[in-house]
Design an enzyme around this catalytic site. Structure first.
Site, short mmCIF file in Angstrom:
data_model
loop_
_atom_site.label_atom_id
_atom_site.label_comp_id
_atom_site.label_asym_id
_atom_site.label_seq_id
_atom_site.Cartn_x
_atom_site.Cartn_y
_atom_site.Cartn_z
N GLU A 195 0.81 -1.22 0.00
CA GLU A 195 0.00 0.00 0.00
C GLU A 195 0.84 1.27 0.00
OE1 GLU A 195 -0.28 -2.48 2.18
OE2 GLU A 195 -2.14 -3.47 1.64
N PHE B 206 -5.28 0.32 5.81
CA PHE B 206 -3.98 0.35 5.12
C PHE B 206 -3.77 1.65 4.35
CE2 PHE B 206 -5.73 -4.10 4.99
CZ PHE B 206 -5.16 -4.46 6.20
N HIS C 104 -14.03 -0.54 3.77
CA HIS C 104 -13.93 -1.34 5.00
C HIS C 104 -13.52 -0.50 6.20
CE1 HIS C 104 -14.08 -4.27 1.83
NE2 HIS C 104 -14.23 -5.25 2.69
N ASP D 142 -13.76 -9.93 10.43
CA ASP D 142 -12.29 -9.85 10.38
C ASP D 142 -11.68 -9.32 11.68
OD1 ASP D 142 -12.00 -10.98 7.93
OD2 ASP D 142 -11.56 -9.14 6.84
#
Lengths: 312, 278
Positions: A58, A83, A109, A117
């Site tokens: 990233e 990220f 997200h 997660d």
């Protein structure tokens, strides 16, 4: 609200990119091995040559986007909020923010609604991080219509933009004909004189539901949707605070540094007002179905109703 | 430019480096001096650029990934005519456009802001990808420090450059063997550097980076290399040209005082005079 149409704003992001790609040849989309999740996969299918998968890297992706932006194209760099804003914070600050490059960051997200997660992937800090970068525009849309409009507005804006999208499908609430997205302008969704609820992103629809319940108890809540957290619609926030005397902020983000803090920053200087900040209370999230977590962390309509009622 | 002219120009670039850092009372002379010949070759021989039109769309691009050696870049840009040489004395002064690290918003000729190590190469890769996307034939050059390649992002960027066969990209590593805490081989050795870039699908050329014949041959070879990016590992002397700075780690990020400045300039004047006798 089971009969209401629900769409995750990450889906809106992917769909809006395809539309933009059709209209503008200079749109380039970058991803970091999450195209299936960030929903840029639809862009990849439509314009494979303009989709750059950087792999799981990233920090490099943000730098590559910066380089592309220097040549006049408009890169949309996509990853999870954790990220894009977290891992690559310094790249966003130094390679995008400092030179004020025309890079758009599509962060999906975000927040605890990532769900199963768990805490490592539930970014509740991204708005705080992005707000601190001079010149960065921070957008947190509340539904499909707003998210698509935000992507278009981000393209039209000259300079860096951070867009925050969710994984969980959320009700479409802006499907009225006169809906207009204006960068930096809040939207009054409901009028009320007793308290102002200022919300952003996923909990906006829940705030509307909470306001209806409050009304039944004789409490009239004004509800404001803030899709652009930076630059904040200060005028609207100050006027609402003066009008109702009490303010509640609701966000799927840490109560440190996000919408609540931005509102308090403005009010403390211009119209000192008692503010209740509803959000993630300086804790990490956990695994679980997104809807259950939204409830557990107090962002569902019932929890908001209860807290606002006690506050008023 | 012929070799002698390049040598003379590089010597002027070195004077500008020493002068600007002395005036700033801070900055990074060591790695600026080691790379002065590379800077000179790029801006006076290799790159398609026009100081009168610094933002020309089809220009070749340069990203100084080792941004702390801004004095080297600024001095070269000034010599090339992007801004007055006299302005070098404002380096790092409050209000000056010559920031401590390259600032593309305010400095003519600077293609990318840089300074946080490891980030410049990513931007260079982005520029090279962009050229490939739109079929433009400009080339992209980026200069890295040998200590800088300890940053993981360098290898993220290199992996993508190799994978995408960016033959319009040249990565130059200024291999002067010294970083702030000591010799790179003693701090956290990145050696073998050539094999690392080879493993990332680069064409690798190792040269004496203070020898214009070898620099010239390397960039010509890079230009002819198709289907993969080129990495030039330029072995250089840190502090090159200033007697008391050469190979001294202490001159990585320190400014000469007035007496040291006089000695440094005398060293460079002597080199300049010798070149004029040739």
């Amino acid at each position: 609200m089971s009969d209401v149409k629900k769409i995750a704003t990450r889906e809106s992001y992917g769909n809006a990119l395809v539309e933009l790609g059709k209209e503008h040849e200079d749109v380039v989309v970058l991803d970091a091995d999450l195209a299936a999740a960030t929903k840029t996969g639809v862009f990849k299918k439509a314009f494979p040559e303009r989709h750059i998968d950087c792999g799981i890297a990233e920090c490099n992706m943000i730098g590559v986007a910066a380089g592309i932006a220097t040549t006049g194209k408009v890169p949309f760099a996509s990853s999870f909020a954790m990220f894009a804003a977290g891992r690559a914070f310094e790249q966003v600050r130094n390679s995008v923010g400092y030179p004020k490059l025309n890079v758009k960051i599509g962060a999906t997200h975000a927040g605890i609604s990532v769900g199963e997660d768990g805490a490592t992937h539930q970014c509740n800090e991204d708005i705080a991080l992005m707000r601190t970068i001079p010149g960065m525009v921070v957008i947190n849309p509340s539904d499909d219509i707003e998210a698509k409009a935000a992507v278009k507005a981000a393209y039209e804006h000259q300079g860096p933009v951070y867009m925050r999208f969710g994984r969980l499908a959320v009700p479409v609430i802006n499907d009225n004909e006169d809906y207009k997205f204006e960068l930096g302008k809040g939207v009054v969704l409901r009028e009320g004189k007793d308290v102002t609820i200022i919300a952003s992103g996923l909990p906006v629809s829940n705030c509307l539901e909470a306001a209806e319940k409050l009304a039944k108890d004789g409490i009239e809540a004004k509800v404001i949707n803030i899709h652009t957290i930076k630059p904040l619609d200060e005028e609207l926030v100050i006027a609402a605070a003066k009008e109702t005397g009490k303010v509640v902020t609701v966000e799927e983000h840490s109560v440190i540094g996000g919408l609540g803090s931005a509102v308090c920053d403005v009010l403390s200087e211009n119209a000192p007002t008692k503010v209740l900040k509803i959000g993630i209370n300086d804790v990490f999230g956990e695994s679980g179905p997104a809807v259950e977590l939204v409830k557990k962390y107090g962002l569902d309509a019932d929890s908001i109703y209860t807290k606002v009622k006690a506050f008023v | 430019m012929n070799k002698l002219e390049l040598q003379k120009t590089a010597n002027e670039v070195r004077k500008g480096i020493v002068t600007s850092v002395h005036s700033a009372k801070a900055g990074h002379p060591g790695g600026s001096l080691s790379a002065a010949d590379i800077f000179t070759y790029l801006y006076f021989e290799e790159m398609n650029i026009d100081p009168a039109e610094p933002k020309k769309a089809d220009r070749d691009r340069f990203v100084l990934s080792k941004g702390h050696t801004a004095p080297g870049l600024y001095s070269t840009l000034a010599q090339r005519g992007y801004f007055p040489v006299e302005d070098l004395k404002t380096l790092r002064h409050t209000g000056s456009y010559l920031q401590g690290h390259p600032d593309m918003k305010h400095i003519p000729g600077v293609d990318m802001s840089s300074g946080s190590l490891g980030q410049g190469i990513s931007a260079a890769v982005g520029m090279a990808i962009s050229a490939k996307l739109s079929g433009d034939d400009y080339r992209v050059y980026t200069l890295l420090g040998d200590g800088e390649i300890q940053e993981g992002q360098v290898w993220e960027a290199s992996m993508l450059a190799g994978f995408r066969k960016l033959d319009n990209l040249v990565v130059i590593v200024d291999n002067n063997n010294l970083q702030i805490d000591g010799p790179i081989s003693e701090v956290n050795s990145p050696y073998p550097i050539d094999k690392k870039f080879e493993a990332f699908n680069f064409h690798v050329i190792t040269i004496d980076g203070n020898d214009f014949d070898q620099i010239d041959a390397a960039f010509k070879e890079a230009r002819e290399t198709k289907g993969m990016p080129t990495a030039i590992i330029a072995r250089t002397v840190k502090g090159k040209g200033v007697s008391f700075m050469e190979n001294q780690v202490g001159w990585h990020g320190a400014a000469p005082n007035d007496e040291q400045y006089a000695v440094a300039m005398a060293d460079l004047e002597k080199v300049g005079e010798a070149l004029c006798q040739m």
